[in-house]
Design a protein around this motif. Structure first.
Motif: not given
Ligand code: PHE
Length: 339
Positions: A153-157
């Motif tokens: 994951y890079v960010t949660p989304s």
């Protein structure tokens, strides 16, 4: 005068002295011009004889000067040619030439086969929205099948795509079905939080394929895979489908092809089974169509995803997937298409 002149000319070796001698012997203040100029003081009988004689000498000297001049020019040219000589038979300095990476070669071959059949090539982003990598492919947040693909994951989304399948949703959304079926192929890199070993790499490649239109059946899927396998590995190859599971296809299958090494007889490459597993596929799940705004009561189709890394390993007998990513030219040069 004549003999002395001729001898002087004979001795000269450069164009400069030739010019000087010409001026000295034949110039306006030269002896010949002087004689010719003095003709008016001579008697009528003497005049033609002296004139003839002087002109003869003039001509002889002139001829000798011209001859010597062109000889010197010739010598100069020869010397120049000699010193500037190029031996065209000497071996040249060779320029090292690269070639596409072996995985890229496999991708190019597969993509060529599909574009020949009218598929469009769609290239997606390696950094993808979670929604397209999972949700829109019928994998809701709490779906246990997410565990099948460990994710960076890079960010949660936002994530590094775990598969090229997000391009299914993106192309379904984009396609204008009033213009005919969607036929697309989408090669690219994918990422999984795997520990690297001989058969796993945290980054590898997939080639996604999708056909969605009216009246598309599983026979179309099988026929398409068969055609491609035969074009890649030979006419005798067969395709076999085994039931499997993917959230975005129903039914889902895993496709095997006849082992191209032993042609079904059984060998170490196919572990004696005669078959090798090459890809995952299936009939597009109605939920996937619905979520991308395509009516599952009107349209349907199939999708597949194959791994060029595995293809290359099987085709060339490469035993460690990590060899593809070490950039060792000694390894890579073995797959020089130029032969
Ligand atoms: N995306 C699946 C995987 O990574 C492969 C697949 C693609 C299966 C398309 C079915 C249809 O395992």
């Amino acid at each position: 005068l004549r003999d002395q002149g001729l001898a002087d000319i004979q001795k000269t070796a450069d164009l400069d002295s030739i010019n000087k001698i010409r001026v000295r012997l034949l110039g306006k203040k030269g002896p010949i011009t002087n004689v010719l100029r003095g003709m008016k003081d001579l008697s009528a009988e003497e005049r033609p004889q002296v004139g003839k004689f002087a002109n003869q000498i003039k001509q002889d000297l002139q001829a000798k000067l011209d001859e010597k001049k062109s000889q010197i020019e010739d010598d100069l040219l020869q010397a120049k040619l000699q010193s500037e000589k190029i031996d065209v038979t000497l071996p040249g300095t060779s320029v090292a030439q690269g070639q596409p990476h072996v995985i890229q070669q496999v991708i190019d071959q597969v993509v060529d086969i599909f574009t020949d059949m009218g598929y469009q090539v769609a290239v997606g982003d390696e950094v993808e929205e979670e929604e397209y990598n999972f949700e829109k492919l019928n994998l809701p947040k709490d779906h246990p099948a997410r565990d099948m693909q460990d994710t960076f994951y890079v960010t949660p989304s936002i994530l590094m795509r775990t598969q090229t399948s997000p391009m299914q949703a993106r192309m379904l959304e984009k396609h204008d079905f009033s213009k005919g079926p969607l036929k697309m192929i989408s090669p690219g890199k994918v990422y999984r939080r795997d520990t690297d070993d001989a058969t796993h790499s945290h980054q590898f490649h997939q080639i996604e394929g999708m056909v969605v239109g009216k009246h598309i059946t599983m026979a179309d899927l099988k026929g398409t895979l068969e055609l491609v396998a035969q074009k890649l590995f030979g006419d005798q190859l067969q395709v076999r489908l085994r039931p499997s599971y993917f959230p975005f296809t129903e039914p889902s299958v895993e496709a095997d092809i006849t082992c191209f090494n032993c042609m079904g007889k059984g060998c170490p490459i196919c572990k004696g089974t005669g078959w090798i597993e090459v890809l995952g596929a299936g009939m597009t799940h109605p939920n996937v169509l619905k979520m991308s705004g395509v009516d599952p009561n009107v349209y349907g189709g199939f999708a597949f995803g194959l791994g060029p890394d595995r293809f290359a390993m099987l085709k060339y007998g490469v035993e460690d997937i990590r060899d593809f990513y070490l950039n060792d030219v000694r390894f890579l040069n073995q797959f020089d298409q130029k032969g």
